[in-house]
Design a protein around this motif. Sequence first.
Motif: not given
Length: 388
Positions: A212-216, A316-319, A332-347
Amino acid sequence: MKQQLVDKFQQIYGDGAVTGIFFAPGRVNLIGEHTDYNGGHVFPCAITMGTYALVRKRTDNRFRFCSLNYPDQGVLELPVWELDWKREHGWANYPKGMICTLMKKGVPVACGMDLLYYGDIPKGLGIGSSASLEVVTGLIIRDLMEIKDLSMIDLALFARLAENEYIGMSSGIMDPFAIAMGKKDHAILLDTSDLSYEYAPLELPHQKIIVTNSQKARLAVDERYQERQAQCQEALHDLQTVIAIQNLSELTADVFEQVQEMIRRPVCLRRARHAVTENQRTIQAVEALNKGDIREFGQLMNASHLSLKEDFEVSCEELDILVEEAWEIEGVLGSRMMGAGFGGCTISIVENDAVNEFVSRVGSHYKERTGRTAEFYIMETGNGASEV
């Protein structure tokens, strides 16, 4: 698509046979975030999205670069001795950097090339598009120059070197390794301290992997990334006064509890705690997956997010909103932010019959709470880089 790309290549570079068509995938990381530069384990898989590259050999020593993703930039033409990094060359610095790195390390590049790239990785996902560009370029050089002793792992190492020394990014080995070594229906448990690895089956007939792309947009991420690295190194140096370790990830959670008081600054203690516990979670998650316990795997993903949020402070707030909304959905079995952070995506790992509800509810609630429109992508595992 293959014929369309060939037609476009000939439209740009003129009639004549294309020497080869190559593909390098993107990647997603299921668990094991910010562990690679701490000598820990990561658990990525290659995906079916990625970068296509068409090539034709030239009889001179000139390279021409063109990307269908940046049509306004046209064709960049350079002799082989003028492939230095230049800001105005933008995306082309990545393939240029890979070629320069290979030549610097003694790989012979005995001809020029016309190169056309096309990537179907959506912008902003943070799933390895730059490493995909580098690896596919390295594969082209290896195969066209018929260099038999250059392995796929070698290409991954050269791609990391290109990122570090040519591009100037202090990125780790995970992206290029997963892109070079991916295997369909599998993820890779990679020990970044010594590059030992094993494939783990990742067949999910009843679930989907959704990014999921937060668009942040990520702001000042390079600076913050380097700050986290420095804080981890400071914690490591403090611990090395009492215990003989080379990396934070050598510690188990129990041993860390015994020696953590030696870390002088509280912020560095939190960073180290994430590195240690995330590494342990990654190992446990793969063990759960091998046992077929996808629910335990999902719980460890959830714990990963909390650690990234609270100890490593890269969420960040959006993630957080995307993850919190995902956790409210039963399938939903699991969900977390993915990558460097401060925006971007969840998996997220989502049961098949909950996918529509996931997209609808998470999307609408996220829009209400942030004003942003999230994007959802169902990911499929794929093979590593190869000639098409």
